[in-house]
Write an enzyme that holds these catalytic residues in place. Sequence first.
Site, PDB file in Angstrom:
ATOM      1  N   GLY A 182       0.789  -1.224   0.000  1.00 49.64           N
ATOM      2  CA  GLY A 182       0.000   0.000   0.000  1.00 49.64           C
ATOM      3  C   GLY A 182       0.822   1.276   0.000  1.00 49.64           C
ATOM      4  CG  ASP A 183       3.679   4.505   1.375  1.00 52.88           C
ATOM      5  OD1 ASP A 183       4.219   4.784   0.291  1.00 52.88           O
ATOM      6  OD2 ASP A 183       3.746   5.238   2.373  1.00 52.88           O
ATOM      7  CB  ALA A 184       5.653  -0.784  -2.224  1.00 54.35           C
TER       8      ALA A 184
END
Length: 257
Positions: A182-184
């Site tokens: 989700g926030d790589a």
Amino acid sequence: MSTEVPAVIAELAGDDTVTLVWRNELGGLTYRLDGAVVRYAKWVAAGTPEIDLMAEAERLAWASRWVAVPPVLEHGTSPGEEWLVTAAVPGTSAVNERWRGEPEVAARAIGRGLRLLHDTLPASACPYDWSVERRLRRARERFADGEGPDDWSPEHRHLGLDEARAIIERPPPLDRPVVCHGDACVPNTLLHDDGAFAAHVDLGSLGVADRWADLAVAAWSLDHDFGPGHDAGLYEGYGIEPDPVRLAYYRLLWDLA
């Protein structure tokens, strides 16, 4: 970085040394608490958009059954603030100066870490959603609030509002649904000293989506943190050939949503 330490963080720290290690664009703060054990404390003002530390605590607890993530020690809220304390896990951020000097090593480790996450977490049992449909709702809210090209990254501003909206409303076919980070972005992968993948952090948006939603963010972040030309290592580490159409779509969706 110099910011007054919130009172609740100072209280949680006690006699520990408090060091501000991260301040995001929305005003969220992350502190390292050094004492008998090392902890990390996140703090955010109540009502800050896009940051939900309760959601992150829940996702960390869920994911910890299968993969290496920071153990949750404490979560709390008050009328004006929210905080989350986690135990430290071995490894250094892939954006650390050490890895800025070895971006190919970092890129491959980020790819391997994402593949491990995607292959290990059970999408069929995941209660969290990060799908295109959910993210499109957020993009439409931003449009309704008057946000437009001036609020986007430079590479997308030439599209204009109507064209960009039309593109994100026509997503490419789903490739493989997985539990996405989700926030790589680069800072959210930790590496061991030998360059091997260690763990993921900052999982507040974890949820089921197409794997390209993560890969697009990771590749874009490599450009931002290390400069262009390192994404080949990401795809090598993951074990996949780049898909330009899906990468472009999910970059745009990230920017607008």
